[in-house]
Design an enzyme around this catalytic site. Structure first.
Site, short mmCIF file in Angstrom:
data_model
loop_
_atom_site.label_atom_id
_atom_site.label_comp_id
_atom_site.label_asym_id
_atom_site.label_seq_id
_atom_site.Cartn_x
_atom_site.Cartn_y
_atom_site.Cartn_z
N HIS A 1 0.90 -1.18 0.07
CA HIS A 1 -0.14 -0.09 -0.07
C HIS A 1 0.82 1.17 -0.23
O HIS A 1 0.31 2.31 0.08
CB HIS A 1 -0.94 0.00 1.09
CG HIS A 1 -2.14 -0.95 1.38
ND1 HIS A 1 -3.16 -0.72 0.85
CD2 HIS A 1 -1.69 -2.28 1.49
CE1 HIS A 1 -3.93 -1.85 0.85
NE2 HIS A 1 -3.36 -2.71 1.39
N LYS B 1 -8.00 14.32 4.63
CA LYS B 1 -7.02 13.02 4.61
C LYS B 1 -6.16 13.23 5.60
O LYS B 1 -6.13 14.23 6.18
CB LYS B 1 -6.71 12.69 3.36
CG LYS B 1 -5.91 13.96 2.52
CD LYS B 1 -5.25 13.77 1.22
CE LYS B 1 -6.32 13.95 0.14
NZ LYS B 1 -6.77 12.56 -0.23
N ARG B 2 -5.46 12.23 5.79
CA ARG B 2 -4.55 12.11 6.89
C ARG B 2 -3.32 13.34 6.61
O ARG B 2 -3.11 13.89 5.12
CB ARG B 2 -3.29 10.94 6.93
CG ARG B 2 -4.32 9.64 7.58
CD ARG B 2 -4.64 10.08 9.01
NE ARG B 2 -3.31 10.08 9.79
CZ ARG B 2 -2.68 9.27 10.72
NH1 ARG B 2 -3.41 8.28 10.84
NH2 ARG B 2 -1.46 9.70 11.29
N LYS C 1 1.10 14.79 0.85
CA LYS C 1 -0.32 14.97 0.55
C LYS C 1 -0.51 16.39 0.17
O LYS C 1 -1.52 16.72 -0.38
CB LYS C 1 -1.33 14.61 1.48
CG LYS C 1 -1.18 12.86 1.58
CD LYS C 1 -2.38 12.28 2.75
CE LYS C 1 -2.20 10.97 2.99
NZ LYS C 1 -2.98 9.89 2.10
N THR D 1 -8.49 6.86 -1.93
CA THR D 1 -9.71 6.16 -2.11
C THR D 1 -11.00 7.24 -1.88
O THR D 1 -11.72 7.17 -2.52
CB THR D 1 -10.04 4.96 -1.08
OG1 THR D 1 -9.40 5.38 0.14
CG2 THR D 1 -9.38 3.67 -1.54
N LYS E 1 -14.79 8.32 -3.77
CA LYS E 1 -16.04 8.57 -2.68
C LYS E 1 -16.44 9.76 -3.44
O LYS E 1 -17.75 10.23 -3.57
CB LYS E 1 -15.70 8.80 -1.38
CG LYS E 1 -15.33 7.46 -0.76
CD LYS E 1 -14.59 7.48 0.64
CE LYS E 1 -14.05 6.03 1.04
NZ LYS E 1 -13.14 6.16 1.91
#
Ligand code: 26V
Length: 811
Positions: A356, A544-545, A550, A652, A656
């Site tokens: 992952h 998100k985290r 990111k 992911t 969504k």
């Protein structure tokens, strides 16, 4: 399917309430009403659960066991009712008893036993396995404390324990008769018994693993699968009270504490690996308990141990449960007396592994000394696996010491878990096309060339039952009205919705639904954060985290820039925007925490500046979790997926959001690439460095943050704003962010992507002004989201990895 009408439900509920609380519904607290409903639903499910188990046993179906350190289930009540097909009946029946179902659903504590994407994926997979009728079980740890609760105090993240079991958990059943003993430490005495080596484990510390089972209800198909989470308890006779009187009081307490520590808390870091002994203990604890119970159950059903690979598949979710491989070997060799060859063939047939992340700092490796002393027999087995593997490598790569050293499972005094997972599995997959290609070409290229046929891709997915049917009922209705209900069972049928993209009435409905969802979110924001936001503004969402790759920092820098521009030119024509952030940082991740502080500091300044009052608002929503995501995602116009290309394995939430009609602002990273391929360039906002450019920078260098900064006035200003006291009276407060971006030549290329990000954001403004065009694009996104249902992903796992006929007969 469960048949229940309104009146019988009312009767059952009243009866259950009286039994449990000895009083009238009207006199009970909301919490009691929730508990009653939970227990009642669990009772309804019990019969189906037993029937499913019996059916699997009789048919001797192949069982899949999904081993994962994390299952991020969120709330169960609403989705269980939905999958049982009785949510509406319940809602009406309860309303007649003056009970508000949605209120009760809101009372449920999230089951937050995961950090983020990996844990939520495991939860979506459980839902899909049950809904597709695949005999799939989850196996993990019942952490007493889940992922910490985040509070924002004076702009800082503060962590508090997630005591999710405080009010009990109606969904789980403790199975005290199904415990397993897990052995730690001690020594191995090797004996020669009649020419056969026998390995006796002595002086070990025993731990009792007790399973708690949670039903996983399939969608309207009578299937109830099991999630089994293990809790660590002292073995009774090791902690008996006689030891107190013998004066071993402290020893007994120490033992109890050290055992209970194992399932005490989820590690709240998903980015930096630390060689902590407790984490290794957690891993072996649930792996050993899980594998032992699988084999016990298989044998109790009359299974032949030599054919166990025909009936069992084990999935290893990231490297965390890799010890499944040596643990299976241990049982097959030491307890079942199989030969090495047979045990190894069976183990490889059973095991499959998913990677992952390619972040080097997250790769697990354990110091040999620690490993050997904690798990002496398992270490011996790994040594043997490695010797045989290296001998094979030597045959193929004779003389190439470097390569063999690089690929070895044990090297430089470490046990490398990814290597063990690759060698001991028949399948290794990445989680999006680009990610799998990077694994093959870069990160795992040695292994790919050695085992080309083991590698494959399985692009992630999300369960549309939670992320569309449950969280966005209005959009679900619109889809049913336009394309009919077939997409509910076959989400790929959402493609039919594309035919409506030019339909003005549909566009208006989409607009209206989004607007209502935005109003609801605006209420939550007001209630939680006390900030008023305008539902007519663009809801521009980055949740998100928190992690440097990111690039929440890129987002906040462009907001700081927009603020500067608005101050310079108050008449600048922009569509009002509400910037919404949420997410947790690992407690020890300094830069991520600083970024949270910066966002809150910018929010404070911008939201209190009357000059930009009607134009922009910045909101940081506290304590991001599954249930909050269910409110945010349906209300989003623009989804920020802006990681440095190559770094986000899949993502992911991107899926969504598109399923809920948000448009995506994206780099060509992870599954964003496949989203772009589905919707086409005209229906997504793409910007930023390409994979090639990023990999070239990493390989050949050449990125110079100062140069980029100095050639762009906007960047000079916003980076300067980090250190000139603009967002804090303490000028040094954000200096570390500044240094990271410039002095340390930021490895995530935030400044490099700044210009193209801003240009793409300008396009957003232009298009948003044309409601019909925006909603047309939203319609295309919704229509193409069906492929990202985890039902598709799980079908691919079942047919491509877990294999053999009867497993997927129900698909
Ligand atoms: C890693 C570590 C490292 C050591 C400490 C504890 C810990 C806990 C979890 C992890 C897992 C990190 C990997 C991960 O969550 N990857 C995410 O997986 C998602 C599902 O495949 C994917 O969508 C995201 O892109 C990826 O970042």
């Amino acid at each position: 399917m469960l048949q229940i009408d309104k009146n019988s439900f009312k009767k059952d509920y009243k009866k259950k309430f009286l039994e449990m609380h000895g009083t009238d519904i009207a006199l009970g607290s909301e919490q009691r009403k929730y508990e009653t409903l939970g227990v009642l639903i669990r009772d309804y499910v019990a019969g189906m659960w037993l029937d499913t188990t019996k059916k699997y046993n009789i048919n001797k179906d192949k069982q899949v066991y999904y081993f994962s350190m994390e299952f991020l289930l969120g709330r169960l009540l609403g989705n269980t009712l939905l999958n049982l097909g009785i949510r509406e009946v319940c809602k009406e029946a309860l309303a007649e008893l003056d009970v508000d179902l949605e209120k009760l659903e809101d009372l449920e504590q999230d089951q937050g036993l995961g950090n983020g994407g990996l844990g939520r994926l495991a939860a979506c997979f459980l839902d899909s396995m049950a809904s597709l009728g695949i005999p799939g079980n989850g196996c993990g740890i019942r952490y007493k404390y889940g992922f910490f609760e985040q509070k924002i105090i004076d702009g800082y993240q503060v962590e508090t324990p997630d005591n999710w079991l405080r009010n009990g958990n109606v969904w789980e059943i403790r199975k005290s008769d199904k415990g397993e003993i897990v052995k730690f430490g001690g020594e191995i005495k090797v004996e020669d018994v009649g020419g056969k080596l026998v390995f006796n484990h002595i002086n070990y510390e025993p731990v009792l693993a007790v399973p708690y089972d949670t039903p996983v209800v399939g969608f309207e198909n009578d299937v109830v699968n099991t999630l089994r989470l293990w809790s660590a308890e002292p073995v009774a006779n090791e902690f008996d009270y006689s030891s107190f009187s013998r004066g071993d009081f402290l020893k007994a307490i120490e033992y109890k504490n050290s055992v209970e520590a194992i399932s005490q808390v989820l590690y709240p870091d998903d980015s930096f690996y630390e060689g902590k002994k407790l984490r290794l203990k957690q891993q072996y604890f649930f792996v050993s308990a899980g594998v032992q119970s699988i084999i016990r159950h298989y044998k109790a059903n009359g299974g032949d141990i030599k054919k166990i690979d025909e009936r069992i598949a084990i999935h290893i979710n990231d490297t965390h449960p890799t010890l499944v491989i040596p643990e299976l070997m241990r049982i097959l060799l030491d307890e079942e007396g199989l030969s090495w060859q047979d045990a190894w063939r069976i183990t490889k047939n059973i095991c499959a592994y998913t990677n992952h992340t390619i972040l080097a700092e997250a790769l697990e490796k354990w110091p040999v000394d620690m490993f050997r002393s904690l798990l002496p027999r398992i270490f011996m087995i790994i040594e043997e696996i490695n010797e045989r593997f290296c001998a094979d490598l030597w045959n193929k790569y004779t003389g190439q010491w470097d390569k063999i050293h690089r690929m070895s499972i044990i090297a430089d005094d470490y046990v490398k878990m990814a290597h063990l997972a690759i060698v001991g599995s028949h399948s290794i997959n990445g989680v999006a096309k680009l990610h799998t290609e990077i694994l093959k070409k870069q990160e795992m290229s040695d292994f790919y060339y050695y085992y080309p046929r083991k590698f494959n891709n399985k692009t992630n997915g999300i369960t549309h039952r939670r992320w569309l049917l449950k969280s966005n009922p209005k959009l679900t209705e619109l889809l049913k009205d336009t394309i009919g209900p077939s997409f509910i069972k076959h989400p790929i049928d959402m493609e039919d919705f594309e035919a409506f993209k030019d339909d003005r009435a549909v566009q208006e409905s989409l607009y209206k639904i989004k607007r209502e969802n935005k109003e609801k979110l605006a209420d939550i924001i007001y209630k939680n954060q006390g900030i008023e936001v305008n539902p007519d503004s663009i809801f521009d969402v980055h949740v998100k985290r928190f992690h440097a790759y990111k690039r929440q920092s890129l987002n906040i820098l462009r907001i700081m820039n927009l603020y500067n521009e608005l101050l310079e030119n108050p008449n600048k024509d922009i569509v009002p925007r509400t910037f919404i952030f949420a997410g947790k940082s690992a407690p020890g991740y300094y830069l991520a925490k600083k970024t949270i502080e910066l966002i809150n500091a910018v929010a404070d300044k911008v939201n209190n500046d009357p000059l930009v009052k009607d134009k922009i608002k910045v909101v940081f929503m506290e304590n991001y979790r599954v249930s909050l995501a269910e409110s945010i995602i349906p209300a989003t116009d623009l989804s920020e997926q802006i990681s440095t290309t190559t770094k986000e394995a899949s993502g992911t939430s991107n899926m969504k959001f598109m399923m809920n009609g948000a448009l995506t602002m994206a780099t060509l990273d992870g599954a964003n690439v496949e989203i772009r391929d589905e919707v086409g360039d005209d229906n997504i906002f793409i910007f930023g460095l390409t994979e090639r450019e990023v990999l070239d920078y990493y390989k050949h260098g050449g990125y110079n943050a100062w140069e980029v900064c100095n050639s762009d006035l906007r960047l000079k200003k916003v980076t300067n704003d980090l250190i000139n006291g603009r967002y804090s009276s303490d000028k040094d407060k954000f200096r570390s962010l500044y240094e990271h971006l410039l002095t340390y030549n930021d490895e995530f290329f935030v400044l490099k992507d700044f210009d193209s990000y801003l240009k793409a954001q300008e396009k957003v403004d232009v298009i948003y002004k044309n409601m019909h065009q925006w909603q047309k694009m939203a319609a295309v996104n919704i229509a193409h989201s069906g492929i990202f249902s985890s039902d598709r992903t799980i079908t691919e796992y079942a047919t491509g990895i877990w294999g053999s006929g009867f497993l997927y007969k129900n698909l």
